[in-house]
Design a protein around this motif. Sequence first.
Motif, mmCIF file in Angstrom:
data_model
loop_
_atom_site.group_PDB
_atom_site.id
_atom_site.type_symbol
_atom_site.label_atom_id
_atom_site.label_comp_id
_atom_site.label_asym_id
_atom_site.label_seq_id
_atom_site.Cartn_x
_atom_site.Cartn_y
_atom_site.Cartn_z
ATOM 1 N N GLY A 170 36.932 38.492 42.259
ATOM 2 C CA GLY A 170 37.314 37.123 42.558
ATOM 3 C C GLY A 170 36.200 36.164 42.196
ATOM 4 O O GLY A 170 35.051 36.569 42.031
ATOM 5 N N ASP A 171 36.535 34.880 42.082
ATOM 6 C CA ASP A 171 35.524 33.881 41.756
ATOM 7 C C ASP A 171 34.992 33.155 42.983
ATOM 8 O O ASP A 171 34.141 32.284 42.893
ATOM 9 N N ARG A 172 35.523 33.521 44.187
ATOM 10 C CA ARG A 172 35.003 32.996 45.453
ATOM 11 C C ARG A 172 35.341 33.994 46.547
ATOM 12 O O ARG A 172 36.267 34.791 46.414
ATOM 13 N N ASN A 173 34.580 33.952 47.622
ATOM 14 C CA ASN A 173 34.812 34.885 48.727
ATOM 15 C C ASN A 173 36.069 34.469 49.486
ATOM 16 O O ASN A 173 36.158 33.347 49.982
ATOM 17 N N VAL A 174 37.041 35.381 49.563
ATOM 18 C CA VAL A 174 38.330 35.039 50.169
ATOM 19 C C VAL A 174 38.661 35.860 51.413
ATOM 20 O O VAL A 174 39.626 35.568 52.114
ATOM 21 N N GLY A 175 37.884 36.908 51.688
ATOM 22 C CA GLY A 175 38.169 37.753 52.842
ATOM 23 C C GLY A 175 39.050 38.933 52.491
ATOM 24 O O GLY A 175 39.704 38.961 51.448
ATOM 25 N N CYS A 176 39.100 39.912 53.394
ATOM 26 C CA CYS A 176 39.751 41.187 53.062
ATOM 27 C C CYS A 176 41.264 41.072 52.936
ATOM 28 O O CYS A 176 41.870 41.787 52.129
ATOM 29 N N SER A 177 41.905 40.191 53.694
ATOM 30 C CA SER A 177 43.362 40.082 53.587
ATOM 31 C C SER A 177 43.778 39.568 52.214
ATOM 32 O O SER A 177 44.684 40.123 51.574
ATOM 33 N N ALA A 178 43.123 38.506 51.749
ATOM 34 C CA ALA A 178 43.429 37.986 50.418
ATOM 35 C C ALA A 178 43.050 39.000 49.345
ATOM 36 O O ALA A 178 43.730 39.121 48.320
ATOM 37 N N GLY A 179 41.960 39.742 49.575
ATOM 38 C CA GLY A 179 41.571 40.785 48.630
ATOM 39 C C GLY A 179 42.619 41.880 48.537
ATOM 40 O O GLY A 179 42.936 42.362 47.440
ATOM 41 N N LYS A 180 43.195 42.263 49.670
ATOM 42 C CA LYS A 180 44.254 43.277 49.663
ATOM 43 C C LYS A 180 45.495 42.763 48.929
ATOM 44 O O LYS A 180 46.162 43.518 48.213
ATOM 45 N N ASN A 181 45.787 41.488 49.118
ATOM 46 C CA ASN A 181 46.937 40.926 48.399
ATOM 47 C C ASN A 181 46.709 40.918 46.892
ATOM 48 O O ASN A 181 47.639 41.150 46.110
ATOM 49 N N ALA A 182 45.479 40.649 46.478
ATOM 50 C CA ALA A 182 45.164 40.696 45.050
ATOM 51 C C ALA A 182 45.337 42.111 44.507
ATOM 52 O O ALA A 182 45.871 42.321 43.408
ATOM 53 N N LEU A 183 44.920 43.094 45.277
ATOM 54 C CA LEU A 183 45.091 44.498 44.876
ATOM 55 C C LEU A 183 46.572 44.877 44.833
ATOM 56 O O LEU A 183 47.010 45.598 43.934
ATOM 57 N N LEU A 184 47.328 44.383 45.802
ATOM 58 C CA LEU A 184 48.766 44.640 45.838
ATOM 59 C C LEU A 184 49.441 44.131 44.564
ATOM 60 O O LEU A 184 50.274 44.815 43.972
ATOM 61 N N ARG A 185 49.066 42.932 44.146
ATOM 62 C CA ARG A 185 49.665 42.361 42.935
ATOM 63 C C ARG A 185 49.220 43.096 41.679
ATOM 64 O O ARG A 185 49.972 43.227 40.713
ATOM 65 N N GLU A 186 48.010 43.597 41.686
ATOM 66 C CA GLU A 186 47.410 44.153 40.471
ATOM 67 C C GLU A 186 47.789 45.604 40.215
ATOM 68 O O GLU A 186 47.886 46.037 39.063
#
Length: 266
Positions: free
Chosen positions: A62-78
């Motif tokens: 990511g280009d900014r710190n978003v926290g683990c929930s948003a990180g999990k959502n990014a992984l879910l999409r990817e």
Amino acid sequence: MKNKKTIALCIPAYNAAAYLPRLLRSAASQKIPFDEILVYNDCSSDDTPEVAEAHGARVISGDRNVGCSAGKNALLRECSSEWIHFHDADDILLNNFTEEAFRWIDQSDPPDVVVMGFEYRDYETNELLSVGLFDDNLLQNDPLEYSICNKIPNFGIYKKAALLKVGGFDEDREILFNEDVAFHAKLAFANLRFRASKKITSINFRYQKSMSAANQLNCLKAQVKVMQGIAKNTNGKYAKEIASKIWQSATGLAALLKVGGFDEDR
């Protein structure tokens, strides 16, 4: 021969370079390999992405710190697999994890969520503190009530399509410290089918300087907000269970205040 179903290991990581090798080695030791391993690098200041790549993981940064929930959502999409297992970077898998996962995945009509058993151990001494096993009958009968009354960590496996349909994790920063409860309650509200494995397949470590230990106030406040959110959508059905959790939080907040654990103005 039927098509093989697929599962991804998805790891949200922030400054996790010291822990990732151990977790990724445990992933590599599985009797049935993961189909893909992804790490979300949440703007780490250490060499988290390099360590992850060196151990065979695909890194999304990511280009900014978003926290683990948003990180999990990014992984879910990817990820491209049909099933997903999210795992914190500082915990580990036992070598039977995927074997047990596929016992469920390969069923003709698998549930949407399978909650997996785990051990809770002290990181320094390896002392066994408790065992996390969940009641399959109660979970099937009323997953929302069970999610309110029992904290279910993200040690389960989930159908990707089902998670996408409900919108993944709630990214509200105010519930970040109780995101597991909010997540499973959200899945229960969406009428996803839950089951519970009776096998211990991972280890959750207690750290003296963990995020939750350093943020006791935020954990308690997050629990209250999550319970308030559930209460708004249940028309009093689980009033006793929700009240018990809010009272538990209030007791914890009072204890912190008594020992000077936080600023009274907050």
